[in-house]
Scaffold this active site. Sequence first.
Site, mmCIF file in Angstrom:
data_model
loop_
_atom_site.group_PDB
_atom_site.id
_atom_site.type_symbol
_atom_site.label_atom_id
_atom_site.label_comp_id
_atom_site.label_asym_id
_atom_site.label_seq_id
_atom_site.Cartn_x
_atom_site.Cartn_y
_atom_site.Cartn_z
ATOM 1 C CB SER A 114 6.850 -64.968 -68.365
ATOM 2 O OG SER A 114 6.149 -66.161 -67.886
ATOM 3 C CG ASP A 169 0.233 -66.924 -72.080
ATOM 4 O OD1 ASP A 169 0.576 -68.146 -71.577
ATOM 5 O OD2 ASP A 169 0.633 -65.922 -71.727
ATOM 6 C CG HIS A 201 3.878 -67.654 -72.136
ATOM 7 N ND1 HIS A 201 3.323 -66.822 -71.452
ATOM 8 C CD2 HIS A 201 4.999 -67.717 -71.620
ATOM 9 C CE1 HIS A 201 3.990 -66.477 -70.157
ATOM 10 N NE2 HIS A 201 5.111 -67.014 -70.460
#
Length: 221
Positions: A114, A169, A201
């Site tokens: 991320s 996601d 995610h």
Amino acid sequence: MQTITNSSSKCLGTVIFFHGSGDSGTGIRQWLKMELGEEFSFPHLNVVLPTAPARPYTPAGGALSNVWFDRNDISQNVPETESVKTMCENLEPLITDIVEKGVPKKNIILGGFSMGGCLAMHMAYRFHPDVAGCFVLSGFLNTGSSVYDAVQAAKIPVPPLFYAHGKDDELVHYDWGVNTYEQLKKLGVKGEFHSFDNLSHSLYRKELDLVKKWITQQIPE
């Protein structure tokens, strides 16, 4: 800045794994171990998992959070903040320490999940283009990112890229990852992109197995 290290008995190189927003080196280490059923480790490489300092984070309403940099929104369509460059500069002692302990830059791999993946791209393509590679799990670059400018202006071959993203996601949209990878590819970055159905995610064992294989290809045992 706390650093958690998995140490190899015969160190040929180092992997630096940057966690996502609001996490820590300890947290990402535990998460990786939970997904893999063992430590994220290599017989010939050290793994370093730094922790971002706490700072006010705009997407969290200005509350303190362990984030690598601030941003105006979790979106591609906002300008990058100066805090990205500042954090990259603040991480210079970490790179210097690794090199001074005998690991050449060409045997360092930068990556992350991320926000950590975004940081890794800035570190690898703007500040340390002589590292062995860069990996990004569920990350993205802002539209018009300074990383694109750095790659376009590079005087030496830039590091290869491993990119993985879940199609479901909900935080960092899949098309953001695709767009980032495709733009870097058009600018000459060599790499591979892996997409995963039904992955939100999150980390996923299959992608971790793939990135570990890729890392070993960049720095063989």
